[in-house]
Design an enzyme around this catalytic site. Structure first.
Site, PDB file in Angstrom:
ATOM      1  N   ILE A  30       0.816  -1.227   0.000  1.00  0.00           N
ATOM      2  CA  ILE A  30       0.000   0.000   0.000  1.00  0.00           C
ATOM      3  C   ILE A  30       0.844   1.269   0.000  1.00  0.00           C
ATOM      4  O   ILE A  30       0.320   2.357  -0.215  1.00  0.00           O
ATOM      5  CB  ILE A  30      -1.008   0.028   1.177  1.00  0.00           C
ATOM      6  CG1 ILE A  30      -0.286   0.013   2.518  1.00  0.00           C
ATOM      7  CG2 ILE A  30      -1.999  -1.115   1.063  1.00  0.00           C
ATOM      8  CD1 ILE A  30      -1.182   0.306   3.702  1.00  0.00           C
ATOM      9  N   HIS A  99       7.776 -11.340   6.098  1.00  0.00           N
ATOM     10  CA  HIS A  99       7.344 -10.966   4.757  1.00  0.00           C
ATOM     11  C   HIS A  99       8.542 -10.583   3.911  1.00  0.00           C
ATOM     12  O   HIS A  99       9.575 -10.177   4.420  1.00  0.00           O
ATOM     13  CB  HIS A  99       6.316  -9.833   4.793  1.00  0.00           C
ATOM     14  CG  HIS A  99       6.770  -8.586   5.474  1.00  0.00           C
ATOM     15  ND1 HIS A  99       6.910  -8.486   6.844  1.00  0.00           N
ATOM     16  CD2 HIS A  99       7.124  -7.373   4.972  1.00  0.00           C
ATOM     17  CE1 HIS A  99       7.314  -7.263   7.157  1.00  0.00           C
ATOM     18  NE2 HIS A  99       7.469  -6.574   6.026  1.00  0.00           N
TER      19      HIS A  99
END
Length: 113
Positions: A30, A99
């Site tokens: 994002i 991640h």
């Protein structure tokens, strides 16, 4: 657990998915740092690389296989891309769920950051 990536994996928070299987999910970041910026996560919560065990070897390999597949699908495998895993606050980790960032479509310098 109040983990944003766990909530994304559970479908509680929407994300623009680019890859998913039973073990791995990938979605557009994002706050992209490159024209292509994908976050690749294991569906199972593991806080940091320091928390992986021998039993997680296959799962970590699946993250790399997902990165390879995404790079090929996005057409950046040949030109190149960067994979980044930040570990703990000093290493730049903000979300404490393992991640990997896949970034491409811009030049990257070295040393990084």
């Amino acid at each position: 657990m109040d983990c944003i990536f766990c909530k994304i994996a559970a479908g509680e928070i929407p994300a623009e998915k680019v890859y998913e299987d039973d073990h791995v999910l990938a979605f557009h970041d994002i706050n992209p740092q490159a024209p292509l910026h994908v976050v690749i996560i294991p569906r199972r919560h593991i806080a940091t690389i320091n928390d992986i065990g021998e039993a997680d070897t296959d799962l970590m390999g699946r993250l790399l296989q997902a990165a390879k597949a995404i790079a090929a699908r996005e057409g950046v495998a040949g030109d190149g891309y960067r994979l980044v895993v930040n570990v703990n606050r000093g290493g730049g980790q903000v979300v404490f769920h393992i991640h990997m960032h896949l970034m491409a479509k811009r030049p990257f310098g070295w040393p990084a950051g």
